[in-house]
Motif scaffolding. Structure first.
Motif, PDB file in Angstrom:
ATOM      1  N   THR A   1       1.116  -0.819   0.356  1.00 24.31           N
ATOM      2  CA  THR A   1       0.217   0.014   0.286  1.00 24.31           C
ATOM      3  C   THR A   1       0.473   1.034   0.025  1.00 24.31           C
ATOM      4  O   THR A   1       1.908   1.012   0.148  1.00 24.31           O
ATOM      5  CB  THR A   1      -1.354   0.602   1.222  1.00 24.31           C
ATOM      6  N   CYS A   2       0.199   2.323   0.096  1.00 24.36           N
ATOM      7  CA  CYS A   2       1.269   3.302   0.139  1.00 24.36           C
ATOM      8  C   CYS A   2       2.082   3.594   0.931  1.00 24.36           C
ATOM      9  O   CYS A   2       2.588   4.458   1.486  1.00 24.36           O
ATOM     10  CB  CYS A   2      -0.208   4.686  -0.407  1.00 24.36           C
ATOM     11  N   ALA A   3       1.262   3.498   2.425  1.00 24.55           N
ATOM     12  CA  ALA A   3       1.604   3.863   3.635  1.00 24.55           C
ATOM     13  C   ALA A   3       2.805   3.202   3.967  1.00 24.55           C
ATOM     14  O   ALA A   3       3.826   2.916   4.507  1.00 24.55           O
ATOM     15  CB  ALA A   3       0.402   3.609   4.804  1.00 24.55           C
ATOM     16  N   GLU A   4       2.620   2.021   3.241  1.00 28.51           N
ATOM     17  CA  GLU A   4       4.105   0.540   3.483  1.00 28.51           C
ATOM     18  C   GLU A   4       5.259   0.632   2.737  1.00 28.51           C
ATOM     19  O   GLU A   4       6.566   1.837   3.014  1.00 28.51           O
ATOM     20  CB  GLU A   4       3.533  -0.548   3.216  1.00 28.51           C
ATOM     21  N   SER A   5       4.906   2.353   1.662  1.00 28.83           N
ATOM     22  CA  SER A   5       5.720   2.416   0.263  1.00 28.83           C
ATOM     23  C   SER A   5       6.312   3.697   0.844  1.00 28.83           C
ATOM     24  O   SER A   5       7.179   3.343   1.411  1.00 28.83           O
ATOM     25  CB  SER A   5       4.931   2.768  -0.845  1.00 28.83           C
ATOM     26  N   VAL A   6       5.657   4.860   1.651  1.00 31.12           N
ATOM     27  CA  VAL A   6       6.399   5.746   2.612  1.00 31.12           C
ATOM     28  C   VAL A   6       7.450   5.323   4.093  1.00 31.12           C
ATOM     29  O   VAL A   6       8.496   5.506   3.799  1.00 31.12           O
ATOM     30  CB  VAL A   6       5.131   6.184   2.841  1.00 31.12           C
ATOM     31  N   GLU A   7       6.861   4.278   4.436  1.00 30.56           N
ATOM     32  CA  GLU A   7       7.430   3.982   5.810  1.00 30.56           C
ATOM     33  C   GLU A   7       8.802   3.139   4.613  1.00 30.56           C
ATOM     34  O   GLU A   7       9.707   3.033   5.564  1.00 30.56           O
ATOM     35  CB  GLU A   7       6.695   2.471   6.289  1.00 30.56           C
ATOM     36  N   GLN A   8       8.414   2.616   4.005  1.00 31.22           N
ATOM     37  CA  GLN A   8       9.872   2.028   3.352  1.00 31.22           C
ATOM     38  C   GLN A   8      10.958   2.315   2.992  1.00 31.22           C
ATOM     39  O   GLN A   8      11.896   2.897   3.324  1.00 31.22           O
ATOM     40  CB  GLN A   8       9.263   0.448   2.078  1.00 31.22           C
ATOM     41  N   GLN A   9      10.195   4.046   2.408  1.00 32.48           N
ATOM     42  CA  GLN A   9      11.173   5.145   1.846  1.00 32.48           C
ATOM     43  C   GLN A   9      11.749   5.744   2.792  1.00 32.48           C
ATOM     44  O   GLN A   9      12.476   6.139   3.555  1.00 32.48           O
ATOM     45  CB  GLN A   9      10.022   5.979   1.055  1.00 32.48           C
ATOM     46  N   VAL A  10      10.589   5.874   3.968  1.00 31.56           N
ATOM     47  CA  VAL A  10      11.609   6.218   5.358  1.00 31.56           C
ATOM     48  C   VAL A  10      12.830   6.348   6.050  1.00 31.56           C
ATOM     49  O   VAL A  10      13.681   6.398   6.285  1.00 31.56           O
ATOM     50  CB  VAL A  10      10.235   6.753   6.318  1.00 31.56           C
ATOM     51  N   GLU A  11      12.366   4.287   6.043  1.00 31.53           N
ATOM     52  CA  GLU A  11      13.736   3.266   6.565  1.00 31.53           C
ATOM     53  C   GLU A  11      14.434   4.156   5.523  1.00 31.53           C
ATOM     54  O   GLU A  11      15.952   3.651   6.192  1.00 31.53           O
ATOM     55  CB  GLU A  11      12.815   2.378   7.056  1.00 31.53           C
ATOM     56  N   GLU A  12      14.631   4.007   4.415  1.00 34.57           N
ATOM     57  CA  GLU A  12      15.851   3.685   3.812  1.00 34.57           C
ATOM     58  C   GLU A  12      16.582   4.931   3.633  1.00 34.57           C
ATOM     59  O   GLU A  12      17.772   5.102   3.393  1.00 34.57           O
ATOM     60  CB  GLU A  12      15.565   3.902   2.041  1.00 34.57           C
ATOM     61  N   LEU A  13      15.351   6.496   3.829  1.00 38.14           N
ATOM     62  CA  LEU A  13      16.480   7.559   4.446  1.00 38.14           C
ATOM     63  C   LEU A  13      16.769   7.255   5.187  1.00 38.14           C
ATOM     64  O   LEU A  13      18.434   8.027   5.744  1.00 38.14           O
ATOM     65  CB  LEU A  13      15.146   7.809   3.920  1.00 38.14           C
ATOM     66  N   ARG A  14      16.537   6.803   6.397  1.00 39.54           N
ATOM     67  CA  ARG A  14      16.634   7.087   7.837  1.00 39.54           C
ATOM     68  C   ARG A  14      18.405   5.525   7.687  1.00 39.54           C
ATOM     69  O   ARG A  14      18.977   6.104   7.983  1.00 39.54           O
ATOM     70  CB  ARG A  14      15.827   5.901   9.169  1.00 39.54           C
ATOM     71  N   SER A  15      18.261   5.618   7.348  1.00 38.46           N
ATOM     72  CA  SER A  15      19.717   4.523   6.690  1.00 38.46           C
ATOM     73  C   SER A  15      20.678   5.572   6.389  1.00 38.46           C
ATOM     74  O   SER A  15      21.842   5.328   6.573  1.00 38.46           O
ATOM     75  CB  SER A  15      19.282   2.979   5.856  1.00 38.46           C
ATOM     76  N   GLN A  70       4.655  12.365   7.321  1.00 41.06           N
ATOM     77  CA  GLN A  70       3.265  12.530   8.444  1.00 41.06           C
ATOM     78  C   GLN A  70       2.713  13.000   6.757  1.00 41.06           C
ATOM     79  O   GLN A  70       1.925  12.904   6.818  1.00 41.06           O
ATOM     80  CB  GLN A  70       3.408  13.671   9.559  1.00 41.06           C
ATOM     81  N   HIS A  71       3.226  14.167   6.559  1.00 40.51           N
ATOM     82  CA  HIS A  71       2.743  14.652   5.429  1.00 40.51           C
ATOM     83  C   HIS A  71       1.874  13.679   4.215  1.00 40.51           C
ATOM     84  O   HIS A  71       0.761  13.785   3.613  1.00 40.51           O
ATOM     85  CB  HIS A  71       3.183  16.114   4.678  1.00 40.51           C
ATOM     86  N   ARG A  72       3.299  13.412   4.089  1.00 39.97           N
ATOM     87  CA  ARG A  72       3.129  12.185   2.603  1.00 39.97           C
ATOM     88  C   ARG A  72       1.613  11.045   3.046  1.00 39.97           C
ATOM     89  O   ARG A  72       0.891  11.049   2.367  1.00 39.97           O
ATOM     90  CB  ARG A  72       3.686  11.169   2.364  1.00 39.97           C
TER      91      ARG A  72
END
Length: 151
Positions: A1-15, A70-72
């Motif tokens: 889903t879009c939320a999971e994709s956003v979470e994955q992107q957040v984790e990648e950027l955090r890494s 959060q905005h996304r």
């Protein structure tokens, strides 16, 4: 889903940010070790200042990343809600149109039944009127016959 994709992107950027943080911190420590013999006390203080600035920058970037995610997520939820509302409105409208069609159909059927009943009543009235006229004619003939017999 879009939320999971956003979470994955957040984790990648955090890494990536964590890796950058570690790399930069390591670099600062390496420089400090090389110059430690000459400027031991000055370098230790400089390392602490730069590390503090780097941590503050890292925290600020993480905060910006959290806000962006959060905005996304909020935008994705709004879009999903808007689509859901549109879907429900469309379904309501379609059902309303079907209901109106059924209602009009029922009205047409009721009108046709009413018209058929009226036509049957008119036919019955016409038939009775013919029977009454025939009965009056028969009666008039009998009256004439009786008068003719009396005369």
């Amino acid at each position: 889903t879009c939320a999971e994709s956003v979470e994955q992107q957040v984790e990648e950027l955090r890494s990536v940010l964590d890796a950058q943080h570690r790399k930069r911190a390591d670099h600062i420590v390496d420089l400090a070790e090389k110059q430690k013999s000459q400027f031991n006390s000055q370098i230790d203080e400089l390392v602490q200042q730069q590390t503090a600035l780097l941590c503050a920058e890292h925290k600020e970037r993480l905060l910006l990343l959290r806000r962006a995610s959060q905005h996304r997520r909020l935008a994705a939820k709004r879009a999903a809600t808007a689509q859901l509302l549109e879907h429900h409105h469309r379904r309501w409208h379609e059902e309303h149109v079907r209901e109106q069609s059924r209602s009009h159909s029922s009205q047409r059927e009721a009108h046709a039944e009413h018209q058929r009943c009226q036509d049957e009543l008119l036919e019955e009235q016409a038939a009775r009127a013919c029977q009454a006229a025939e009965a009056q004619r028969q009666c008039a003939l009998k009256m004439q016959a009786l008068r003719a017999e009396q005369a």
